[in-house]
Design a protein around this motif. Structure first.
Motif, PDB file in Angstrom:
ATOM      1  N   ALA A 267      -1.828  46.954  -8.431  1.00  0.00           N
ATOM      2  CA  ALA A 267      -2.668  48.052  -7.376  1.00  0.00           C
ATOM      3  C   ALA A 267      -3.023  49.182  -8.401  1.00  0.00           C
ATOM      4  O   ALA A 267      -4.058  49.774  -8.055  1.00  0.00           O
ATOM      5  N   PHE A 268      -2.225  49.239  -9.725  1.00  0.00           N
ATOM      6  CA  PHE A 268      -2.760  50.329 -10.439  1.00  0.00           C
ATOM      7  C   PHE A 268      -4.095  50.063 -11.048  1.00  0.00           C
ATOM      8  O   PHE A 268      -4.717  51.385 -11.166  1.00  0.00           O
ATOM      9  N   VAL A 269      -4.150  49.051 -11.537  1.00  0.00           N
ATOM     10  CA  VAL A 269      -5.641  49.052 -12.316  1.00  0.00           C
ATOM     11  C   VAL A 269      -6.970  49.277 -11.456  1.00  0.00           C
ATOM     12  O   VAL A 269      -7.590  50.306 -12.127  1.00  0.00           O
ATOM     13  N   PRO A 270      -7.092  48.774 -10.320  1.00  0.00           N
ATOM     14  CA  PRO A 270      -8.384  49.351  -9.574  1.00  0.00           C
ATOM     15  C   PRO A 270      -8.198  50.788  -9.102  1.00  0.00           C
ATOM     16  O   PRO A 270      -9.162  51.545  -9.341  1.00  0.00           O
ATOM     17  N   ALA A 271      -6.851  51.314  -8.838  1.00  0.00           N
ATOM     18  CA  ALA A 271      -6.822  52.600  -8.578  1.00  0.00           C
ATOM     19  C   ALA A 271      -6.864  53.721  -9.620  1.00  0.00           C
ATOM     20  O   ALA A 271      -7.599  54.680  -9.547  1.00  0.00           O
ATOM     21  N   TYR A 272      -6.600  53.245 -10.833  1.00  0.00           N
ATOM     22  CA  TYR A 272      -6.821  54.138 -12.088  1.00  0.00           C
ATOM     23  C   TYR A 272      -8.204  54.194 -12.353  1.00  0.00           C
ATOM     24  O   TYR A 272      -8.632  55.170 -13.007  1.00  0.00           O
ATOM     25  N   VAL A 273      -9.068  52.986 -12.315  1.00  0.00           N
ATOM     26  CA  VAL A 273     -10.234  52.918 -12.625  1.00  0.00           C
ATOM     27  C   VAL A 273     -11.258  53.866 -11.847  1.00  0.00           C
ATOM     28  O   VAL A 273     -12.098  54.637 -12.350  1.00  0.00           O
ATOM     29  N   SER A 274     -10.978  53.779 -10.586  1.00  0.00           N
ATOM     30  CA  SER A 274     -11.550  54.632  -9.743  1.00  0.00           C
ATOM     31  C   SER A 274     -11.533  55.986  -9.329  1.00  0.00           C
ATOM     32  O   SER A 274     -12.149  56.647  -8.753  1.00  0.00           O
TER      33      SER A 274
ATOM     34  N   VAL B 235      -4.795  60.316 -14.245  1.00  0.00           N
ATOM     35  CA  VAL B 235      -3.523  60.523 -14.929  1.00  0.00           C
ATOM     36  C   VAL B 235      -2.217  60.451 -13.604  1.00  0.00           C
ATOM     37  O   VAL B 235      -1.322  60.024 -13.886  1.00  0.00           O
ATOM     38  N   ALA B 236      -2.563  61.169 -12.378  1.00  0.00           N
ATOM     39  CA  ALA B 236      -1.620  61.212 -11.509  1.00  0.00           C
ATOM     40  C   ALA B 236      -1.435  59.672 -10.942  1.00  0.00           C
ATOM     41  O   ALA B 236      -0.331  59.463 -10.685  1.00  0.00           O
ATOM     42  N   VAL B 237      -2.262  58.707 -10.987  1.00  0.00           N
ATOM     43  CA  VAL B 237      -2.206  57.492 -10.574  1.00  0.00           C
ATOM     44  C   VAL B 237      -1.376  56.805 -11.187  1.00  0.00           C
ATOM     45  O   VAL B 237      -0.442  56.105 -11.189  1.00  0.00           O
ATOM     46  N   GLU B 238      -1.587  56.872 -12.890  1.00  0.00           N
ATOM     47  CA  GLU B 238      -0.876  56.133 -13.667  1.00  0.00           C
ATOM     48  C   GLU B 238       0.712  56.664 -13.965  1.00  0.00           C
ATOM     49  O   GLU B 238       1.536  55.994 -13.930  1.00  0.00           O
ATOM     50  N   ILE B 239       0.946  57.898 -13.479  1.00  0.00           N
ATOM     51  CA  ILE B 239       2.433  58.616 -13.264  1.00  0.00           C
ATOM     52  C   ILE B 239       2.878  58.167 -12.163  1.00  0.00           C
ATOM     53  O   ILE B 239       4.149  57.593 -12.126  1.00  0.00           O
ATOM     54  N   PHE B 240       2.000  58.024 -11.100  1.00  0.00           N
ATOM     55  CA  PHE B 240       2.645  57.325  -9.742  1.00  0.00           C
ATOM     56  C   PHE B 240       3.139  55.933  -9.930  1.00  0.00           C
ATOM     57  O   PHE B 240       4.295  55.488  -9.461  1.00  0.00           O
ATOM     58  N   ALA B 241       2.234  55.102 -10.953  1.00  0.00           N
ATOM     59  CA  ALA B 241       2.640  53.875 -11.135  1.00  0.00           C
ATOM     60  C   ALA B 241       3.985  53.609 -11.766  1.00  0.00           C
ATOM     61  O   ALA B 241       4.875  52.719 -11.734  1.00  0.00           O
ATOM     62  N   ILE B 242       4.259  54.482 -12.646  1.00  0.00           N
ATOM     63  CA  ILE B 242       5.387  54.341 -13.719  1.00  0.00           C
ATOM     64  C   ILE B 242       6.711  54.872 -12.805  1.00  0.00           C
ATOM     65  O   ILE B 242       7.687  54.180 -12.997  1.00  0.00           O
ATOM     66  N   LEU B 243       6.576  55.876 -11.985  1.00  0.00           N
ATOM     67  CA  LEU B 243       7.540  56.318 -11.017  1.00  0.00           C
ATOM     68  C   LEU B 243       7.980  55.303 -10.001  1.00  0.00           C
ATOM     69  O   LEU B 243       9.116  54.843  -9.926  1.00  0.00           O
TER      70      LEU B 243
END
Length: 808
Positions: free
Chosen positions: A753-760, A767-775
C-alpha cells in the motif's frame, strides 16, 4: 485693388473688388443656375421670388466679363454638383460649409477649395474624446445621409483597434423623422449606454429630445414606485422593464457641429430636461474687426432699398421706417431707433462661425487676385518678362494656381493656406451648461487644431451637473488578479472577469491574460503579485510531526520494555525457544526501525538525506533477516526429527544463524554504499508541486538505487512470508512460524500500500507516508511476534514450560 491685410505699394493698388450675391434657398438646382449665370457673364436682375445669395461671384459688375471665382456650396451635395459643373471651365469653387471627405479628392474635384474642415477631423476628434475619457460603450444616432454615414464610418475606423464598441446605431430619415426618433428614443431608454453620439441636423435632434422628454412624462408616475414590475409588449413577448430605465436623464450626448451651436435647441424646453451637459464640436469662431460696429450702425434711412433691413426694423421696433404705406398699420419711426442696445441673434457677433469661414474665403480670393495683379518691382532682376494683368485679362486657371499657393496671416493672427482642397482643421469644443435660472448656455471648454486637442476638463459640466466624467462601459474594467474573458456572441467590450489561476497574476486592470510567476515565486491571495515561495517540510513542532514523533518514541519504549522482559526471563523456555540471540537481535533491529523514522522529520540536510534511507533499508533488512533465519530454523528442526535427517541441524547452528543474518544484511549495506556514493539524495525544493509553500525534500537523482533498496526488502519479506507459511502447521504447541506468518502478512500489506500512497502524496505528506509505513510495519512485527510471548511470560507463567511448548 488693395487686398485685405496688405500694405502693397505696387500698381495693383486702386483696383476694386466687386461681387454678386445670389440666394439658392438651399436648393442645389438653384445654386447650379446661379453659378452658370455668373460664369457665363449673364447677370440678369434678381428675381425677388428666386434670388441667389448662395453663389457669390467675385470680380464683376453689371456686364463685366465672366466671373473667375465662386464662393459657395452650402452643403456637400451642392458643392459636389457645382464642382463637377465648374471643373471643365477651370473656375475655382471655394465652399465655406461643405465638409464631406470625398471633396478632398483632387482627381474628381480638381477646382474645389474649402475653408470648412473635412469631417475626417471631426470624427477623429470624437475618437480622441472616447479614448481620453475611457468611453468603451457608446451609442450613435445619425442622419441617414452622407453626412451621418461618413462620420460614423470614420469613427468606427478610429475605434476599431482601441477597444471601443458601438452598442447601437439608429438612423434618422427626414421623411419619417417622428417614427425614427421614437424608435431611437426607445433604444436609448432600453440601452445601458451612457454616452451617445448624435450626427444629424438640429431639427432632427430637436424631435429626438422631444420624444425622450415624452418618455419621461409617460413614466412619471413610476419614478418613485419601489420594486414595481412593469412589462411591455415587444415582438409577441412580454419584456420586463426595470424601473431604473423609466426616466431618461442620465445620458451624455456628444454633438456634431451640425447642431452643437443651435440656438433653437438651447431654447427648446425638452433640451433642458434630457440634454443637460451636451458636449460638442463646433466650427471655430473668431472676432471680425469692425463687424460689430457695422451691424450696430445699420439703419433703413441709410439703406432705403434694403428690404430685409426694413422688415427687420419693423419687427424689432414695431414702427415703419420712412414713409408709412397702406401695406402696414405700424406708426412711423421717430428716427431715434438704433441697434446699439439690441441683443438678439441678428446683432450677436460673438458666435461668428460660418460667417468666419466666408470671411476667410473672401480673404483667400482677395489675396489670390492681389498676387495675380501685382506687377514686377522696379528692382526686379533684368530679363524678368512678367507683365501686369488687368481685370479683363483674368483667367480662371491662373486664379486657380494663385489660390492654391495663397498663404497669409489674418488680422486675428491666424496663418491661412490651402493643403490641396483643405485647410488646417480648427474646431471649438463646446459644453451646454445650465445657468442658475435653469436655462442652457454655451461655454467654450477647448479647441482642436488639426489632430491636437486642448481641453480644460475642469470647466466641463457633464449631464450630472458636475465635473465628474461619466462612465460608459458595457463591463467594468477587470480588477487586479483577474483577466478579461469575452462573452460568446457579444462585442469585445462586453466581457466577464475571470480570476487568475494559482501561480498566475495580473498586476494591472483590464488585463487580457494572466502572467505565470517564475518558478521560485507564487501568486498571492489576490493574484495581483508574485511572492517568494515558502519552504515547507515535516517539522517537529507541527501537529503531524508531533504525532509521528510520539508514535515512534512509543514504539521505541514498547520495544525496550519487551527487551527488558526478555532479559529478565531469559532462562525460561519461552525466551530460549527458537534461538534467544535472534530474538534479542530482532528487538534491537526493531528499535532501530522506530528510531530511523525520526530522521525523516525536520529540515532536510545533506547528512540526513543520506542517512535516513540507509538507516531505513539496513534496519528493516536486519529485522526481516532475523525472521527468515528463525523460520528456516523451525523448518530445519522439524525436518531433522525425521529418520535419516539428523545431520540437517548442523547447518543451522547458532554460528550459522548469526552468519546468515550478517550475510543478508551486508547485501543491503553494499547496495546503500554504492547508491550513496554514486548519486546520493540531496535536499532540494520541489517546485513541481503547485502552491505557495514549496516542499524541501530529499530529491533522489537515482531512482534505481532507492528501488533496489525497497526491492531487496521486498524480496526478503516475500521469502520470509513463504517460509513461515510453509511452517505454520508444524505440530508444536507454540509454533513461532504462525506468529511470523501474521507479522509478514502485515509487513507486506503495509509496503504494498505504501508505493501508490507515496507516489500520489504531495510535498511533505509523501515523507509522512513513508514514516507511517515504517512505524506500521515495525509495530506489526513487534506485536505479532512478541505480544503472545509476553502474554504467556507475564500472565500465564504456568504455560512457560518446556513440556507445554513441546506438547502436540
Amino acid at each position: 485693388m488693395t487686398s485685405p491685410g496688405s500694405r502693397s505699394t505696387n500698381r495693383a493698388r486702386g483696383v476694386k473688388l466687386s461681387y454678386f450675391i445670389r440666394d439658392s434657398c438651399a436648393f442645389p438646382t438653384w445654386a447650379l443656375q446661379a453659378a452658370l449665370s455668373l460664369v457665363s457673364g449673364d447677370t440678369p436682375s434678381c428675381n425677388p421670388a428666386a434670388g441667389f445669395l448662395e453663389a457669390a461671384g467675385i470680380g464683376a459688375k453689371k456686364r463685366d466679363p465672366p466671373i473667375p471665382l465662386i464662393i459657395g456650396g452650402d452643403s456637400s451635395i451642392t458643392a459636389q454638383a457645382l464642382s463637377r459643373i465648374l471643373g471643365p471651365l477651370s473656375v475655382p469653387l471655394v465652399s465655406y460649409t461643405a465638409s464631406c471627405p470625398c471633396l478632398s479628392d483632387r482627381r474628381e474635384y480638381s477646382n474645389f477649395f474649402r475653408t470648412m474642415a473635412s469631417d475626417i477631423y471631426q470624427a477623429r476628434a470624437f475618437v480622441q474624446l472616447a479614448l481620453k475619457f475611457n468611453w468603451t460603450w457608446v451609442g450613435a444616432v445619425i442622419a441617414n445621409n452622407d453626412y451621418g454615414l461618413n462620420l460614423l464610418k470614420i469613427f468606427q475606423e478610429g475605434i476599431q483597434e482601441a477597444g471601443v464598441c458601438l452598442a447601437f446605431v439608429e438612423t434618422l430619415q427626414r421623411e419619417s423623422i417622428v417614427s425614427d426618433t421614437k424608435r431611437a428614443a426607445l433604444t436609448i431608454q432600453a440601452s445601458t449606454v451612457k454616452v451617445i453620439l448624435v450626427f444629424t441636423w438640429y431639427t432632427d435632434v430637436k424631435e429626438l429630445f422631444v420624444q425622450l422628454a415624452n418618455i419621461n412624462v409617460r413614466n412619471k408616475d413610476m419614478w418613485n414606485v419601489p420594486n414595481k414590475e412593469t412589462y411591455r409588449q415587444e415582438k409577441n413577448f412580454l419584456v420586463l422593464v426595470s424601473c431604473n430605465y423609466f426616466k431618461v436623464t442620465d445620458r451624455q450626448f456628444i454633438a456634431s457641429e451640425a447642431w452643437s451651436t443651435s440656438s433653437d435647441l438651447l431654447k427648446e424646453p425638452a433640451s433642458s430636461k434630457v440634454a443637460g451637459g451636451v458636449f460638442g464640436v463646433a466650427i471655430r469662431s473668431s472676432f471680425l474687426p469692425g463687424f460689430d460696429s457695422y451691424i450696430r450702425k445699420l439703419n433703413p434711412s441709410l439703406r432705403p432699398n434694403d428690404k430685409f433691413l426694413r422688415e427687420f426694423w419693423e419687427n424689432q421696433f414695431r414702427c415703419s421706417p420712412g414713409k408709412t404705406s397702406l401695406s402696414t398699420s405700424l406708426p412711423a419711426c421717430n428716427g431715434s431707433e438704433t441697434l446699439a442696445g439690441v441683443h438678439n441673434l441678428f446683432t450677436d457677433t460673438t458666435q461668428l462661425r460660418v460667417t468666419y469661414n466666408v470671411y476667410l474665403a473672401v480673404y483667400a480670393a482677395a489675396h489670390a487676385l492681389h498676387t495675380l495683379f501685382s506687377c514686377p518691382d522696379i528692382n526686379s532682376p533684368p530679363g524678368n518678362s512678367s507683365t501686369c494683368l488687368v481685370p479683363n485679362q483674368i483667367s480662371p486657371s491662373e486664379l486657380f494656381q494663385h489660390l492654391s499657393n495663397v498663404k497669409f496671416t489674418t488680422p486675428q493672427g491666424e496663418l491661412f493656406y490651402f493643403q490641396g482642397a483643405d485647410t488646417t482643421a480648427k474646431y471649438d469644443l463646446l459644453n451646454w451648461q445650465k445657468t442658475p435660472d435653469g436655462q442652457l448656455k454655451i461655454a467654450l471648454v477647448g479647441r482642436i487644431d488639426g489632430f491636437d486637442m486642448h481641453l480644460n476638463e475642469s470647466a466641463i459640466q457633464w449631464h450630472t451637473g458636475s465635473s465628474q466624467v461619466p462612465v460608459s462601459v458595457c463591463s467594468e474594467r477587470c480588477p487586479l488578479g483577474t483577466r478579461m474573458a469575452s462573452r460568446k456572441g457579444e462585442p469585445i467590450c462586453c466581457f466577464d472577469c475571470i480570476p487568475c489561476a494559482d501561480g498566475e497574476i495580473s498586476n494591472k486592470t483590464g488585463a487580457l491574460q494572466c502572467d505565470r510567476c517564475p518558478t521560485e515565486f507564487w501568486s498571492n491571495s489576490e493574484r495581483s503579485a508574485c511572492i517568494v515561495r515558502q519552504l515547507d517540510f515535516l517539522a517537529y513542532n507541527e501537529t503531524l510531526g508531533i504525532t509521528l514523533t510520539a508514535v515512534a518514541v512509543s514504539g521505541v519504549t514498547a520495544t525496550t520494555i519487551v527487551f527488558v522482559v526478555f532479559i529478565y526471563y531469559r532462562q525460561t523456555p519461552m525466551v530460549r525457544a527458537n534461538n534467544s540471540e535472534l530474538s534479542f537481535l530482532l528487538l534491537l533491529s526493531l528499535k532501530l526501525c522506530f528510531l530511523c523514522s525520526l530522521v525523516f522529520i525536520g529540515r532536510p540536510a545533506v547528512w540526513s538525506c543520506r542517512f535516513q534511507q540507509a538507516a531505513f533499508g539496513i534496519s528493516f533488512v536486519l529485522s526481516i533477516s532475523c525472521l527468515q533465519v528463525k523460520t528456516m530454523v523451525v523448518l530445519a528442526a522439524f525436518r531433522s526429527a525425521r529418520p535419516g535427517a539428523e545431520a540437517l541441524m548442523k547447518w543451522f547452528g547458532p554460528a550459522q544463524q548469526r552468519g546468515s543474518v550478517c550475510v543478508f544484511t551486508c547485501v543491503q549495506v553494499i547496495i546503500c554504499v554504492i547508491w550513496l556514493s554514486v548519486s546520493p539524495p540531496v535536499p532540494q525544493p520541489d517546485f513541481a508541486v503547485p502552491g505557495l509553500k514549496v516542499t524541501l525534500k530529499c530529491a533522489m537523482d537515482s531512482v534505481v538505487g532507492f528501488s533496489l533498496v525497497l526491492g531487496y526488502i521486498g524480496l526478503l519479506g516475500c521469502t520470509s512470508l513463504l517460509l513461515a507459511f510453509l511452517a505454520r502447521k508444524l505440530p508444536d504447541n507454540f509454533n513461532e512460524a504462525k506468529l511470523i506468518t501474521f507479522s509478514m502478512l502485515i509487513f507486506c500489506a503495509v509496503w504494498v500500500a505504501f508505493v501508490p500512497a507515496y507516489v500520489s502524496s504531495p510535498g511533505k505528506y509523501a515523507v509522512a507516508v513513508e514514516i507511517f509505513a515504517i512505524l506500521a510495519s515495525s509495530y506489526g512485527l513487534l506485536f505479532c511476534i512478541f505480544a503472545p510471548k509476553c502474554f504467556i511470560i507475564l500472565l500465564r507463567p504456568e504455560k512457560n514450560t518446556k513440556k507445554h511448548l513441546m506438547a502436540r
